[in-house]
Design a protein around this motif. Structure first.
Motif, PDB file in Angstrom:
ATOM      1  N   PHE A 157       0.790  -1.228   0.000  1.00  0.00           N
ATOM      2  CA  PHE A 157       0.000   0.000   0.000  1.00  0.00           C
ATOM      3  C   PHE A 157       0.824   1.280   0.000  1.00  0.00           C
ATOM      4  CE2 PHE A 157      -2.519  -3.244   2.297  1.00  0.00           C
ATOM      5  CZ  PHE A 157      -3.606  -3.316   1.439  1.00  0.00           C
ATOM      6  N   GLY A 158       2.135   1.168   0.087  1.00  0.00           N
ATOM      7  CA  GLY A 158       2.993   2.345   0.152  1.00  0.00           C
ATOM      8  C   GLY A 158       3.277   2.939  -1.217  1.00  0.00           C
ATOM      9  N   THR A 159       4.305   3.749  -1.274  1.00  0.00           N
ATOM     10  CA  THR A 159       4.597   4.496  -2.498  1.00  0.00           C
ATOM     11  C   THR A 159       5.669   3.854  -3.370  1.00  0.00           C
ATOM     12  OG1 THR A 159       6.184   5.849  -1.262  1.00  0.00           O
ATOM     13  CG2 THR A 159       3.930   6.679  -1.440  1.00  0.00           C
ATOM     14  N   ALA A 160       6.384   2.883  -2.856  1.00  0.00           N
ATOM     15  CA  ALA A 160       7.426   2.208  -3.633  1.00  0.00           C
ATOM     16  C   ALA A 160       7.480   0.746  -3.221  1.00  0.00           C
ATOM     17  CB  ALA A 160       8.782   2.866  -3.399  1.00  0.00           C
ATOM     18  N   SER A 161       7.739  -0.139  -4.211  1.00  0.00           N
ATOM     19  CA  SER A 161       7.692  -1.564  -3.883  1.00  0.00           C
ATOM     20  C   SER A 161       8.360  -2.391  -4.963  1.00  0.00           C
ATOM     21  CB  SER A 161       6.233  -2.009  -3.740  1.00  0.00           C
ATOM     22  OG  SER A 161       6.132  -3.393  -3.501  1.00  0.00           O
ATOM     23  N   LEU A 162       8.854  -3.565  -4.577  1.00  0.00           N
ATOM     24  CA  LEU A 162       9.316  -4.544  -5.555  1.00  0.00           C
ATOM     25  C   LEU A 162       8.141  -5.175  -6.297  1.00  0.00           C
ATOM     26  CD1 LEU A 162      12.072  -6.483  -3.535  1.00  0.00           C
ATOM     27  CD2 LEU A 162      12.420  -4.759  -5.309  1.00  0.00           C
ATOM     28  N   LEU A 163       6.970  -5.139  -5.690  1.00  0.00           N
ATOM     29  CA  LEU A 163       5.775  -5.670  -6.333  1.00  0.00           C
ATOM     30  C   LEU A 163       5.285  -4.702  -7.401  1.00  0.00           C
ATOM     31  CD1 LEU A 163       3.948  -6.815  -3.086  1.00  0.00           C
ATOM     32  CD2 LEU A 163       4.943  -8.339  -4.808  1.00  0.00           C
ATOM     33  N   SER A 164       4.819  -5.225  -8.521  1.00  0.00           N
ATOM     34  CA  SER A 164       4.327  -4.374  -9.594  1.00  0.00           C
ATOM     35  C   SER A 164       2.998  -3.727  -9.192  1.00  0.00           C
ATOM     36  CB  SER A 164       4.114  -5.196 -10.867  1.00  0.00           C
ATOM     37  OG  SER A 164       2.966  -6.029 -10.735  1.00  0.00           O
ATOM     38  N   PRO A 165       2.646  -2.600  -9.801  1.00  0.00           N
ATOM     39  CA  PRO A 165       1.345  -1.982  -9.494  1.00  0.00           C
ATOM     40  C   PRO A 165       0.172  -2.943  -9.700  1.00  0.00           C
ATOM     41  CG  PRO A 165       2.728  -0.442 -10.697  1.00  0.00           C
ATOM     42  CD  PRO A 165       3.458  -1.759 -10.698  1.00  0.00           C
ATOM     43  N   THR A 166       0.247  -3.760 -10.749  1.00  0.00           N
ATOM     44  CA  THR A 166      -0.835  -4.719 -11.002  1.00  0.00           C
ATOM     45  C   THR A 166      -0.934  -5.750  -9.883  1.00  0.00           C
ATOM     46  OG1 THR A 166      -0.598  -4.478 -13.401  1.00  0.00           O
ATOM     47  CG2 THR A 166      -1.697  -6.470 -12.606  1.00  0.00           C
ATOM     48  N   ASP A 167       0.213  -6.240  -9.433  1.00  0.00           N
ATOM     49  CA  ASP A 167       0.218  -7.225  -8.352  1.00  0.00           C
ATOM     50  C   ASP A 167      -0.272  -6.612  -7.045  1.00  0.00           C
ATOM     51  OD1 ASP A 167       1.166  -9.126 -10.085  1.00  0.00           O
ATOM     52  OD2 ASP A 167       3.254  -8.955  -9.455  1.00  0.00           O
ATOM     53  N   ARG A 168       0.123  -5.385  -6.797  1.00  0.00           N
ATOM     54  CA  ARG A 168      -0.319  -4.706  -5.574  1.00  0.00           C
ATOM     55  C   ARG A 168      -1.827  -4.490  -5.603  1.00  0.00           C
ATOM     56  NH1 ARG A 168       3.721   0.294  -5.328  1.00  0.00           N
ATOM     57  NH2 ARG A 168       2.806   0.641  -3.276  1.00  0.00           N
ATOM     58  N   ASP A 169      -2.348  -4.123  -6.757  1.00  0.00           N
ATOM     59  CA  ASP A 169      -3.802  -3.938  -6.888  1.00  0.00           C
ATOM     60  C   ASP A 169      -4.539  -5.246  -6.635  1.00  0.00           C
ATOM     61  OD1 ASP A 169      -3.508  -1.258  -7.478  1.00  0.00           O
ATOM     62  OD2 ASP A 169      -3.754  -1.513  -9.643  1.00  0.00           O
ATOM     63  N   PHE A 170      -3.964  -6.354  -7.088  1.00  0.00           N
ATOM     64  CA  PHE A 170      -4.584  -7.661  -6.896  1.00  0.00           C
ATOM     65  C   PHE A 170      -4.687  -7.995  -5.414  1.00  0.00           C
ATOM     66  CE2 PHE A 170      -3.892 -12.450  -6.944  1.00  0.00           C
ATOM     67  CZ  PHE A 170      -5.220 -12.750  -7.251  1.00  0.00           C
ATOM     68  N   ILE A 171      -3.590  -7.810  -4.685  1.00  0.00           N
ATOM     69  CA  ILE A 171      -3.616  -8.084  -3.250  1.00  0.00           C
ATOM     70  C   ILE A 171      -4.606  -7.159  -2.545  1.00  0.00           C
ATOM     71  CG2 ILE A 171      -2.266  -8.228  -1.126  1.00  0.00           C
ATOM     72  CD1 ILE A 171       0.231  -8.628  -2.839  1.00  0.00           C
ATOM     73  N   GLU A 172      -4.551  -5.888  -2.883  1.00  0.00           N
ATOM     74  CA  GLU A 172      -5.438  -4.919  -2.241  1.00  0.00           C
ATOM     75  C   GLU A 172      -6.906  -5.275  -2.455  1.00  0.00           C
ATOM     76  OE1 GLU A 172      -6.371  -0.090  -2.255  1.00  0.00           O
ATOM     77  OE2 GLU A 172      -4.793  -0.915  -3.528  1.00  0.00           O
ATOM     78  N   ASP A 173      -7.245  -5.633  -3.681  1.00  0.00           N
ATOM     79  CA  ASP A 173      -8.632  -5.988  -3.989  1.00  0.00           C
ATOM     80  C   ASP A 173      -9.100  -7.162  -3.140  1.00  0.00           C
ATOM     81  OD1 ASP A 173     -11.085  -5.948  -5.784  1.00  0.00           O
ATOM     82  OD2 ASP A 173     -10.337  -7.973  -6.187  1.00  0.00           O
ATOM     83  N   LEU A 174      -8.254  -8.168  -2.977  1.00  0.00           N
ATOM     84  CA  LEU A 174      -8.637  -9.330  -2.169  1.00  0.00           C
ATOM     85  C   LEU A 174      -8.784  -8.952  -0.698  1.00  0.00           C
ATOM     86  CD1 LEU A 174      -6.401 -12.134  -3.728  1.00  0.00           C
ATOM     87  CD2 LEU A 174      -8.783 -11.569  -4.245  1.00  0.00           C
ATOM     88  N   MET A 175      -7.869  -8.144  -0.190  1.00  0.00           N
ATOM     89  CA  MET A 175      -7.925  -7.745   1.221  1.00  0.00           C
ATOM     90  C   MET A 175      -9.107  -6.827   1.513  1.00  0.00           C
ATOM     91  SD  MET A 175      -3.862  -7.207   2.057  1.00  0.00           S
ATOM     92  CE  MET A 175      -4.129  -6.824   3.806  1.00  0.00           C
ATOM     93  N   GLU A 176      -9.609  -6.159   0.495  1.00  0.00           N
ATOM     94  CA  GLU A 176     -10.788  -5.305   0.689  1.00  0.00           C
ATOM     95  C   GLU A 176     -12.091  -6.102   0.669  1.00  0.00           C
ATOM     96  OE1 GLU A 176     -10.385  -2.466  -2.461  1.00  0.00           O
ATOM     97  OE2 GLU A 176      -9.391  -0.989  -1.165  1.00  0.00           O
ATOM     98  N   ARG A 177     -12.007  -7.385   0.299  1.00  0.00           N
ATOM     99  CA  ARG A 177     -13.231  -8.169   0.120  1.00  0.00           C
ATOM    100  C   ARG A 177     -13.191  -9.475   0.901  1.00  0.00           C
ATOM    101  NH1 ARG A 177     -14.442 -10.082  -4.712  1.00  0.00           N
ATOM    102  NH2 ARG A 177     -12.321 -10.058  -5.557  1.00  0.00           N
ATOM    103  N   VAL A 178     -12.639  -9.434   2.121  1.00  0.00           N
ATOM    104  CA  VAL A 178     -12.687 -10.650   2.940  1.00  0.00           C
ATOM    105  C   VAL A 178     -14.139 -10.964   3.280  1.00  0.00           C
ATOM    106  CG1 VAL A 178     -10.376 -10.290   3.885  1.00  0.00           C
ATOM    107  CG2 VAL A 178     -12.365  -9.389   5.108  1.00  0.00           C
TER     108      VAL A 178
END
Length: 260
Positions: A157-178
């Motif tokens: 969720f931060g401003t810089a990451s080894l994870l790609s923006p697409t991958d980060r969005d995927f994780i975020e979407d799942l965590m928003e829909r438990v």
């Protein structure tokens, strides 16, 4: 002060002081709820934009199912290294693992990432220096700290990451829909939280590990919170403790925001 000791500039001292103050404020907020009976508690919170953060206690705890976010991050890093997208099966397993905390799907993805060595390798890259993967297939017994969980959350969720923006969005979407019934914990600070919880009764003691990590909105600011606990008499007791600790952490970050 000896000549060999480094000195801080006035600007550095001014910048360092708020973090220490926030740690003390969080400790004061949590003083009445930590170390009651066999219960132990660790909390870390950070305002993503300002960097304001506070940490209470820094020991290692069992992850229980919050490690599933870490496993998914490892899977996505490995897939990116291989120059491939997740398979449809892997995406389905990841969805079940995060949204409904499915253990069968987790076992499959644990094997996919190479078990403990695979998770440890990914965590070294992500900067989780105090996290060690559970051995012999016991991913829920991975050891971590609240501070390391902030590092993991910041990679998502931060401003810089080894994870790609697409991958980060995927994780975020799942965590928003438990799924309903698993949306307790840090969501007490924000009903729209992106989160993952963990709960585990320990066989030897019959006491519960109860953890919650995620991103919440506190007065319009993205904040990351990790609450780890063990020694809870019941699951309900642990959830109540984690939610009380979340409220305390949110209050401290709110106070920091008002002062800045």
């Amino acid at each position: 002060m000896s000549s060999s000791e480094p000195s801080l500039s006035p600007q550095t001292e001014a910048a360092a002081a708020p973090e220490a103050d926030l740690d003390e404020l969080l400790a004061a907020e949590l003083a009445g709820m930590a170390r009651v009976g066999d219960v132990q508690l660790s909390v870390a919170v950070m305002d993503v934009e300002s960097g304001d953060r506070a940490v209470f206690e820094s020991g290692q705890y069992d992850t229980a199912s919050i490690v599933k976010v870490d496993i998914l991050a490892a899977l996505l890093l490995q897939a990116h290294d291989a120059g491939r997208a997740l398979t449809s099966r892997e995406r389905a397993q990841a969805t079940s693992m995060i949204r409904s905390s499915d253990n069968t799907a987790t076992n499959a993805l644990w094997d996919t990432i190479g078990g403990a060595p695979g998770l440890d390798s990914a965590n070294q890259r992500l900067g989780l220096i105090a996290t060690s993967a559970g051995r012999n297939g016991n991913w829920g017994l991975t050891q971590t700290t609240a501070e390391d969980q902030l590092i993991l959350l910041d990679a998502i969720f931060g401003t810089a990451s080894l994870l790609s923006p697409t991958d980060r969005d995927f994780i975020e979407d799942l965590m928003e829909r438990v799924v309903a019934g698993q949306d307790w914990g840090v969501s007490v600070a924000d009903s729209g939280a992106a989160l993952k919880n963990g709960w585990l009764p320990r066989t030897a003691t019959a006491l519960w590990d109860i953890n919650s990590i995620g991103r919440v909105d506190i007065e319009g600011r993205d904040c990351l919170i990790a609450v780890l606990s063990d020694g809870n008499l019941t699951q309900a007791d642990g959830i109540a403790l984690v939610e009380a600790a979340t409220r305390a952490a949110a209050s401290v970050i709110s106070t920091a925001g008002e002062a800045s």
